[in-house]
Motif scaffolding. Structure first.
Motif, PDB file in Angstrom:
ATOM      1  N   ASN A 171      16.253  15.193  -1.585  1.00 10.77           N
ATOM      2  CA  ASN A 171      15.051  14.837  -1.940  1.00 10.77           C
ATOM      3  C   ASN A 171      14.574  13.826  -2.794  1.00 10.77           C
ATOM      4  O   ASN A 171      13.578  13.103  -2.448  1.00 10.77           O
ATOM      5  CB  ASN A 171      14.375  16.250  -2.898  1.00 10.77           C
ATOM      6  N   ALA A 172      15.679  13.202  -3.687  1.00 12.65           N
ATOM      7  CA  ALA A 172      15.536  12.122  -4.282  1.00 12.65           C
ATOM      8  C   ALA A 172      15.484  11.026  -3.243  1.00 12.65           C
ATOM      9  O   ALA A 172      14.864   9.743  -3.546  1.00 12.65           O
ATOM     10  CB  ALA A 172      16.827  11.926  -5.177  1.00 12.65           C
ATOM     11  N   GLU A 173      16.440  11.080  -2.287  1.00 12.24           N
ATOM     12  CA  GLU A 173      16.444   9.917  -1.345  1.00 12.24           C
ATOM     13  C   GLU A 173      15.207  10.001  -0.374  1.00 12.24           C
ATOM     14  O   GLU A 173      14.453   8.590  -0.256  1.00 12.24           O
ATOM     15  CB  GLU A 173      17.441  10.232   0.021  1.00 12.24           C
ATOM     16  N   LEU A 174      14.468  10.903  -0.243  1.00 18.20           N
ATOM     17  CA  LEU A 174      13.367  10.792   0.464  1.00 18.20           C
ATOM     18  C   LEU A 174      11.884  10.423  -0.388  1.00 18.20           C
ATOM     19  O   LEU A 174      11.244   9.626   0.028  1.00 18.20           O
ATOM     20  CB  LEU A 174      12.740  12.348   0.699  1.00 18.20           C
ATOM     21  N   ALA A 175      12.238  10.910  -1.752  1.00 16.97           N
ATOM     22  CA  ALA A 175      11.170  10.202  -2.933  1.00 16.97           C
ATOM     23  C   ALA A 175      11.291   8.647  -2.910  1.00 16.97           C
ATOM     24  O   ALA A 175      10.464   7.960  -2.991  1.00 16.97           O
ATOM     25  CB  ALA A 175      11.354  10.946  -4.016  1.00 16.97           C
ATOM     26  N   ALA A 176      12.858   8.126  -3.076  1.00 16.98           N
ATOM     27  CA  ALA A 176      12.949   6.889  -2.975  1.00 16.98           C
ATOM     28  C   ALA A 176      12.324   5.920  -1.898  1.00 16.98           C
ATOM     29  O   ALA A 176      11.840   5.022  -2.104  1.00 16.98           O
ATOM     30  CB  ALA A 176      14.214   6.610  -3.193  1.00 16.98           C
ATOM     31  N   GLN A 177      12.593   6.657  -0.599  1.00 12.23           N
ATOM     32  CA  GLN A 177      12.131   5.956   0.531  1.00 12.23           C
ATOM     33  C   GLN A 177      10.628   5.914   0.451  1.00 12.23           C
ATOM     34  O   GLN A 177       9.925   4.928   1.028  1.00 12.23           O
ATOM     35  CB  GLN A 177      12.681   6.592   1.823  1.00 12.23           C
ATOM     36  N   ILE A 178      10.184   7.079   0.042  1.00 13.30           N
ATOM     37  CA  ILE A 178       8.462   7.091  -0.184  1.00 13.30           C
ATOM     38  C   ILE A 178       8.072   6.096  -1.113  1.00 13.30           C
ATOM     39  O   ILE A 178       6.928   5.009  -0.621  1.00 13.30           O
ATOM     40  CB  ILE A 178       7.939   8.633  -0.408  1.00 13.30           C
ATOM     41  N   ALA A 179       8.695   6.094  -2.134  1.00 14.78           N
ATOM     42  CA  ALA A 179       8.367   5.031  -3.265  1.00 14.78           C
ATOM     43  C   ALA A 179       8.456   3.668  -2.578  1.00 14.78           C
ATOM     44  O   ALA A 179       7.579   2.734  -2.981  1.00 14.78           O
ATOM     45  CB  ALA A 179       9.206   5.063  -4.296  1.00 14.78           C
ATOM     46  N   ILE A 180       9.606   3.319  -2.180  1.00 13.91           N
ATOM     47  CA  ILE A 180       9.705   1.897  -1.447  1.00 13.91           C
ATOM     48  C   ILE A 180       8.533   1.726  -0.509  1.00 13.91           C
ATOM     49  O   ILE A 180       7.837   0.498  -0.490  1.00 13.91           O
ATOM     50  CB  ILE A 180      10.948   1.715  -0.856  1.00 13.91           C
ATOM     51  N   ALA A 181       8.425   2.528   0.343  1.00 10.91           N
ATOM     52  CA  ALA A 181       7.346   2.388   1.544  1.00 10.91           C
ATOM     53  C   ALA A 181       5.888   2.131   0.891  1.00 10.91           C
ATOM     54  O   ALA A 181       5.296   1.133   1.138  1.00 10.91           O
ATOM     55  CB  ALA A 181       7.284   3.532   2.581  1.00 10.91           C
ATOM     56  N   ASP A 182       5.692   2.830  -0.309  1.00 16.68           N
ATOM     57  CA  ASP A 182       4.198   2.857  -0.778  1.00 16.68           C
ATOM     58  C   ASP A 182       4.267   1.404  -1.458  1.00 16.68           C
ATOM     59  O   ASP A 182       3.177   0.817  -1.588  1.00 16.68           O
ATOM     60  CB  ASP A 182       4.163   3.849  -1.991  1.00 16.68           C
ATOM     61  N   THR A 183       5.283   0.874  -2.166  1.00 16.95           N
ATOM     62  CA  THR A 183       5.079  -0.139  -2.772  1.00 16.95           C
ATOM     63  C   THR A 183       5.067  -1.714  -1.965  1.00 16.95           C
ATOM     64  O   THR A 183       4.077  -2.520  -2.106  1.00 16.95           O
ATOM     65  CB  THR A 183       6.619  -0.513  -3.557  1.00 16.95           C
ATOM     66  N   ILE A 184       5.929  -1.485  -0.709  1.00 16.03           N
ATOM     67  CA  ILE A 184       5.706  -2.704   0.367  1.00 16.03           C
ATOM     68  C   ILE A 184       4.509  -2.480   1.246  1.00 16.03           C
ATOM     69  O   ILE A 184       4.319  -3.743   1.899  1.00 16.03           O
ATOM     70  CB  ILE A 184       7.007  -2.789   1.076  1.00 16.03           C
ATOM     71  N   SER A 185       3.846  -1.409   1.164  1.00 17.47           N
ATOM     72  CA  SER A 185       2.610  -1.330   2.092  1.00 17.47           C
ATOM     73  C   SER A 185       1.343  -1.796   1.297  1.00 17.47           C
ATOM     74  O   SER A 185       0.324  -1.744   1.945  1.00 17.47           O
ATOM     75  CB  SER A 185       2.685   0.106   2.637  1.00 17.47           C
ATOM     76  N   GLN A 186       1.393  -2.169   0.122  1.00 19.20           N
ATOM     77  CA  GLN A 186       0.171  -2.542  -0.554  1.00 19.20           C
ATOM     78  C   GLN A 186      -0.135  -3.992  -0.496  1.00 19.20           C
ATOM     79  O   GLN A 186      -1.421  -4.307  -0.901  1.00 19.20           O
ATOM     80  CB  GLN A 186       0.464  -2.140  -2.280  1.00 19.20           C
ATOM     81  N   SER A 187       0.736  -4.615   0.244  1.00 17.83           N
ATOM     82  CA  SER A 187       0.131  -5.959   0.526  1.00 17.83           C
ATOM     83  C   SER A 187       0.802  -6.549   1.792  1.00 17.83           C
ATOM     84  O   SER A 187       1.778  -6.052   2.416  1.00 17.83           O
ATOM     85  CB  SER A 187       0.770  -7.045  -0.530  1.00 17.83           C
ATOM     86  N   LEU A 188       0.217  -7.555   2.280  1.00 16.56           N
ATOM     87  CA  LEU A 188       0.772  -8.383   3.617  1.00 16.56           C
ATOM     88  C   LEU A 188       1.072  -9.620   3.372  1.00 16.56           C
ATOM     89  O   LEU A 188       1.465 -10.300   4.223  1.00 16.56           O
ATOM     90  CB  LEU A 188      -0.316  -8.358   4.424  1.00 16.56           C
ATOM     91  N   ASP A 189       1.338  -9.823   1.811  1.00 11.08           N
ATOM     92  CA  ASP A 189       2.073 -11.240   1.588  1.00 11.08           C
ATOM     93  C   ASP A 189       3.456 -11.334   1.600  1.00 11.08           C
ATOM     94  O   ASP A 189       3.544 -10.308   0.760  1.00 11.08           O
ATOM     95  CB  ASP A 189       1.228 -11.789   0.340  1.00 11.08           C
ATOM     96  N   LEU A 190       3.978 -12.088   2.096  1.00 11.21           N
ATOM     97  CA  LEU A 190       5.635 -11.846   2.394  1.00 11.21           C
ATOM     98  C   LEU A 190       6.067 -11.965   1.090  1.00 11.21           C
ATOM     99  O   LEU A 190       7.182 -11.115   0.685  1.00 11.21           O
ATOM    100  CB  LEU A 190       6.084 -12.864   3.374  1.00 11.21           C
TER     101      LEU A 190
END
Length: 862
Positions: free
Chosen positions: A297-316
């Motif tokens: 669950n922690a791994e899944l939450a971590a991956q979701i958190a990372i995905a949410d972070t990097i999906s908020q922008s399209l600037d490299l």
């Protein structure tokens, strides 16, 4: 309000086209082609990645709609570029264009019925009925339209029953699709109904245009075409929003599945808790299971958190900064870095370094610019994560970590895109000595997520750069087409190509096909070149020879001595990266363009190369238009000289010959003492001189005055007969078997008048005729003008062998050729002379009139 309405109509006409010149419809078809093309690319890309049955028909519909717009755009472009006449294609192009339009409308409507309703049977039945009806009316149009054109060349396709049926069938099919969709619910259904309604309005306006006899053609056509164009983005909105809805449904399904998993975990935990009360021996196993579930669950939450972070922008840069900070916080590391490599040189393209301090995680600048590079290259090449400094790898040599320091543990994972390592994510710690395999797998999964985000950012940046480049290219193409002066176009080519690629230097060499030599004609960023040193032959440069012989483009990142260029060109370009390409016309190369960067070693991206090639195509079109304009001016001047020469022969030369004849006759009468007769001839000669003076003044005035009122051929013959049939002339009669007045263009009428005048003068002066008859006859596909006299005639064979300044018959034949006809002369000594001028039936309108079908302007023969 009237001015506002005129402005709105003019604005619509600029984008939606309508009656008039061919260029009125370029934006209409070009804009529609771009929008259909974008939708086709999106639908095709989605279908390639995953089989989507709902979207199969959309690909066919978008593709056929794009083909229809490209067909019309290509037809108009060829008409404008080549200047060829297209009446011969009217019998095929017009019904084909209507059939393509109706077919594309039916396919779009049917495909969106399939897409919105998800009912394959209903869509199939609708398409079967619609395409069958389209095939029937198209076949009827292809069969009947050529026959109707042959029966009445002046008829418009819109005036035929076939056109009525095509647009009526299209309207009925659109109404049927709207009725089917009305039974559904939802905003997507409303937008599709609105788009189909726009199509229906466009078809209905065409029918209204038919009913009103095209009296409001200038207003109805732009409005109807505008509704057609507006419908396209509405279909695109439905398609793109439905994609977004599908994505949200997938995310909701994922969340539901995750919630379901969490419920299963909770149920399992409850079961284990209950079992623990009964079986104390299973306590350890239960604790292990709970720990594993918590870890996952922690791994899944971590991956979701990372995905949410990097999906908020399209600037490299923003993506890399956010991903690095989040990853450092997740793994509780002291510092970390992300490096990206250039895909060609494998050098570091971007580097982000962060560390943990008293105020939290912050970005830092590394003292050693090589930090993380060695380890990053290794993991990016192997595509596997690595640990450095772990207990089981203590014998490995230490590698400098982020900020150039030594750490007890470093963990690095590749950033992968399409199976290729593009960089690495490295974390370092001064307190940890090892990392569990589960955490290393999690780090690898996060690296894959970051790689996908990097690729999305690059695609976004590439698309944005391409869009800006295309906008700039469109602006530059407009400036090229704003002039027909070749010298100005040469300057625009160098200036605008350098501006297009943000380069400081550009050279353009014009290719002289006759001399086989390239001559520099314009430059940008350089001084004016001496004429002698800036021209060279293909034999002096193999690079130039390749470009002239057909190689389209040459890219040079470095200008070394092995590049075969003339010394003058090499000296002017300097040690720079360069692109050289041939600007090719329809038949032969027109010139060579060199664009040089500010420094050496610049890599030319595919987007830059494609933009420059497109610009070269526009430049070739502009140059060919300018050259054709010059040739047309020269041909016009030559034709005017030939016309003036013919006018002088038919007018002043004939008068002088007649005066010479009368002078010789007067001399003989004076010698015989016939003074009274001489005075009578002098009076006639004075009248002829006055008439010649008046003709000269009339000819001079005709070069300045506007067009005279239109006259029929019958009126012309009667006027010529009355003017020529004065004292001393034979009797002249005019006959015609045409019931209606025959009108021809003013230039053709002038040629007919001169031919008749020359024939009458020859019959009177040389044939000594007593009676002359002018006859006008109409045949199946041409007209005949017959001049018959009862004079002494002449021997045609002997006349053709005579040598001297006798141009009458040759000029008469030249005038017949300008009419597109043929002159026939039949004469025998003592049997009179018959002159027959036959010319084809003229067009149905005045010169320059345009018979416009739906989007296909067709100029009549000039």
């Amino acid at each position: 309000m009237g001015q506002l309405a005129d402005f709105v109509l003019e604005l619509m006409a600029q984008f939606a086209g309508g009656p008039g010149a061919p260029e009125n419809n370029l934006v209409r078809f070009g804009l529609a082609a771009i929008m259909w093309g974008v939708l086709l690319v999106i639908a095709w890309s989605r279908q390639r990645t995953e089989d989507r049955p709902r979207e199969r028909l959309l690909i066919v519909g978008f593709g056929l709609a794009l083909f229809r717009e490209l067909f019309m755009l290509g037809h108009l472009s060829m008409q404008m570029i080549s200047g060829a006449e297209h009446n011969a294609l009217c019998s095929v192009v017009v019904p084909v264009e209507h059939a393509l339009t109706l077919t594309s409308v039916v396919l779009i409507a049917g495909s969106f019925l399939r897409y919105i309703l998800d009912n394959p049977g209903l869509a199939k039945r609708y398409l079967a009925v619609g395409l069958s009806a389209t095939a029937v009316v198209a076949t009827v149009a292809l069969i009947t339209w050529p026959q109707e054109m042959a029966a009445d060349p002046a008829i418009h396709f819109h005036e035929t029953d076939s056109a009525w049926f095509i647009h009526l069938i299209g309207s009925l099919l659109l109404v049927a699709a709207i009725v089917i969709l009305v039974r559904e619910q939802g905003w997507l259904r409303n937008i599709v109904i609105l788009a189909l309604g726009f199509f229906l309005i466009s078809e209905s306006l065409v029918l209204i245009n038919f009913l009103t006899g095209r009296a409001y053609n200038q207003v109805i056509c732009p409005i109807g075409n505008s509704f057609y164009i507006w419908a396209i983005p509405l279909f695109g909105l439905v398609y793109l929003r439905e994609q977004g809805a599908e994505k949200r449904r997938a995310e909701e399904a994922l969340r539901a599945y995750r919630d379901h998993l969490e419920e299963l975990v909770e149920d399992r935990t409850t079961e284990l808790s209950n079992a623990n009360q009964q079986l104390q021996l299973e306590i350890e196993d239960r604790l292990q299971v709970e720990a594993e579930i918590a870890r996952r669950n922690a791994e899944l939450a971590a991956q979701i958190a990372i995905a949410d972070t990097i999906s908020q922008s399209l600037d490299l840069k923003t993506i890399l900064n956010s991903a690095l900070r989040r990853t450092l916080s997740l793994f509780r590391m002291d510092s970390g870095c992300i490096i990206l490599f250039d895909p060609k040189t494998e050098e570091v393209q971007q580097r982000i370094v962060a560390e943990y301090g008293p105020s939290g995680y912050s970005l830092r600048v590394a003292d050693d610019q090589k930090v993380c590079e060695s380890l990053g290259h290794q993991v990016a090449s192997d595509l596997k994560p690595r640990l450095v400094g772990a207990r089981n790898q203590a014998d490995q040599p230490a590698v400098p970590g982020p900020l150039g320091r030594r750490y007890s543990l470093q963990a690095s994972t590749p950033l992968v895109v399409h199976g290729r390592g593009i960089g690495a994510l490295t974390l370092a710690s001064n307190t940890l000595s090892d990392m569990p395999a589960q955490e290393l797998d999690l780090l690898r999964a996060i690296g894959l997520q970051i790689g996908v985000a990097i690729e999305n950012a690059r695609l976004y940046r590439q698309t944005d750069r391409w869009a800006r480049g295309m906008a700039r290219l469109n602006e530059l193409s407009l400036s090229l087409n704003a002039t027909l002066d070749p010298a100005a176009i040469y300057q625009l080519i160098t200036h605008q190509s350098a501006r297009l690629l943000d380069c400081p230097v550009a050279l353009f060499y014009v290719w002289d096909q006759g001399e086989g030599r390239a001559q520099e004609t314009s430059s940008y960023g350089l001084a004016v070149c001496d004429h002698a040193s800036c021209s060279f032959l293909p034999a002096e440069s193999s690079l130039l020879a390749k470009l002239i012989d057909g190689q389209q483009l040459v890219q040079l990142e470095t200008m070394d001595r092995e590049i075969d260029l003339p010394d003058a060109c090499r000296t002017r370009l300097g040690e720079r990266s360069m692109i050289g390409l041939a600007v090719r016309g329809t038949g032969a190369p027109l010139g060579i363009l060199f664009v040089a960067a500010a420094v050496t070693g610049r890599h030319w991206s595919p987007d830059e190369v494609e933009l420059l090639e497109l610009f070269a195509d526009w430049a070739a079109i502009a140059l060919e238009n300018a050259y054709l304009h010059q040739q047309m001016e020269w041909a016009t001047a030559l034709e005017e000289r030939q016309r003036i020469a013919a006018e002088m022969h038919d007018g002043l030369a004939q008068t002088l010959n007649y005066l010479n004849f009368k002078t010789d006759q007067a001399h003989e009468m004076l010698a015989d003492g016939r003074v009274d007769e001489v005075l009578t001839d002098f009076s006639q000669m004075q009248a002829i001189i006055d008439q010649a003076n008046q003709d000269v003044r009339t000819s001079i005035a005709s070069l300045q005055e506007g067009p005279l009122p239109r006259r029929s051929v019958q009126e012309l013959l009667q006027q010529v007969a009355e003017r020529q049939g004065q004292d001393g002339w034979p009797a002249i009669s005019v006959e015609s078997d045409l019931e209606e007045p025959l009108y021809v263009p003013p230039t053709d009428l002038e040629q007919l008048a001169r031919v008749v005048q020359e024939a009458l003068v020859n019959a009177n002066r040389h044939g000594r005729a007593q009676a002359i008859r002018l006859g006008l006859n109409g045949q199946d596909d041409h007209y005949e003008l017959v001049i018959v006299d009862d004079g002494i005639g002449f021997d045609l064979d002997r006349h053709q062998d005579r040598i001297g300044n006798h141009f009458g018959l040759s000029i008469m034949r030249a005038r017949a050729a300008r009419l597109g006809g043929q002159l026939t002369i039949d004469s025998q000594p003592g049997a009179g002379t018959t002159v027959i001028l036959a010319w084809p039936e003229p067009g149905a309108g005045e010169p320059g009139e345009v018979l416009a079908g739906p989007g296909i302007p067709m100029p009549l023969r000039e």
